[in-house]
Write a protein that holds these residues in place. Sequence first.
Motif, PDB file in Angstrom:
ATOM      1  N   LYS A  29      37.467   2.414 -10.049  1.00  0.00           N
ATOM      2  CA  LYS A  29      37.134   1.477  -8.591  1.00  0.00           C
ATOM      3  C   LYS A  29      38.419   0.411  -8.893  1.00  0.00           C
ATOM      4  CE  LYS A  29      32.538   1.000  -8.649  1.00  0.00           C
ATOM      5  NZ  LYS A  29      31.845   2.115  -9.173  1.00  0.00           N
TER       6      LYS A  29
ATOM      7  N   SER B 203      41.809  -0.166  -6.452  1.00  0.00           N
ATOM      8  CA  SER B 203      41.889  -1.479  -5.900  1.00  0.00           C
ATOM      9  C   SER B 203      43.528  -1.924  -6.511  1.00  0.00           C
ATOM     10  CB  SER B 203      40.997  -2.570  -6.853  1.00  0.00           C
ATOM     11  OG  SER B 203      39.467  -2.108  -6.617  1.00  0.00           O
TER      12      SER B 203
ATOM     13  N   TYR C 245      42.164  -0.585   4.175  1.00  0.00           N
ATOM     14  CA  TYR C 245      40.764  -1.123   3.783  1.00  0.00           C
ATOM     15  C   TYR C 245      39.650  -0.567   4.910  1.00  0.00           C
ATOM     16  CZ  TYR C 245      42.926  -3.469  -0.347  1.00  0.00           C
ATOM     17  OH  TYR C 245      43.499  -3.705  -1.376  1.00  0.00           O
TER      18      TYR C 245
ATOM     19  N   ILE D 183      35.712  -3.731  -5.139  1.00  0.00           N
ATOM     20  CA  ILE D 183      36.990  -3.088  -4.757  1.00  0.00           C
ATOM     21  C   ILE D 183      38.044  -4.311  -4.046  1.00  0.00           C
ATOM     22  CG2 ILE D 183      38.284  -1.461  -3.308  1.00  0.00           C
ATOM     23  CD1 ILE D 183      36.201   0.696  -4.492  1.00  0.00           C
TER      24      ILE D 183
ATOM     25  N   THR E 113      38.677  -6.964  -6.693  1.00  0.00           N
ATOM     26  CA  THR E 113      39.580  -6.734  -7.642  1.00  0.00           C
ATOM     27  C   THR E 113      40.996  -6.644  -6.701  1.00  0.00           C
ATOM     28  OG1 THR E 113      38.076  -5.272  -8.786  1.00  0.00           O
ATOM     29  CG2 THR E 113      40.492  -5.042  -9.473  1.00  0.00           C
ATOM     30  N   SER E 114      41.073  -6.111  -5.644  1.00  0.00           N
ATOM     31  CA  SER E 114      42.490  -6.242  -4.858  1.00  0.00           C
ATOM     32  C   SER E 114      42.867  -7.553  -4.631  1.00  0.00           C
ATOM     33  CB  SER E 114      42.193  -5.526  -3.642  1.00  0.00           C
ATOM     34  OG  SER E 114      42.014  -4.056  -3.569  1.00  0.00           O
TER      35      SER E 114
END
Length: 191
Positions: free
Chosen positions: A118, A122, A140, A165, A168-169
């Motif tokens: 994941k 991300s 997204y 996700i 983290t992005s």
Amino acid sequence: SNDNDGSSSKKNNENEDTNDGPVDMKQKLNGYISEYLASGVVDDIVDLGCQDVNIWACVINDSLRDRRTAEIDGFIDLIMELFKKNILSNKGGKFVNIVIDHLAKETDESSMDCPNFKKYISKLFAKLCYNGYIKPDPCYNMFTNKYKEYSTYMAMAQKKTINKIIQTSVDELEQLQAKQSLISKIKKYSM
């Protein structure tokens, strides 16, 4: 005899691998990717000229799942390089519709094999958006909707995955010192 399949004329032809099936192409790509990760030289991958998004969807998923942690940043940089060189593109929304869809479909299973999966997707999404290769909304939106559709986990677990996700992005984009407007667009996909 009418030899339409061309097999006899092709047998001794050195170019017989021009009609490789997807499996051969995947194997070749994976070999060249390993070489690239060791040397940083992208020429073989560019010369191979594989623009089949379905093959790339599998190669990207498998690489993010199976490669060593130390190789992931290099692999993501390779994807950026291939966009820059027009080997990969989101022309007609193909990359989002096929690759992001495939990653959404594989997230739960790939995460079982690779706990950081994941995190890696991300980072990939963030870098693609940061470099302007894909727009954040289609990316997204596709991922969150398809993930909810494909995942067999309960809604609460799905929500947790999506939020992880997105977060983290966002962390990746902040590290890249991305524009706040881009970060805001992605943040709104949190659940």
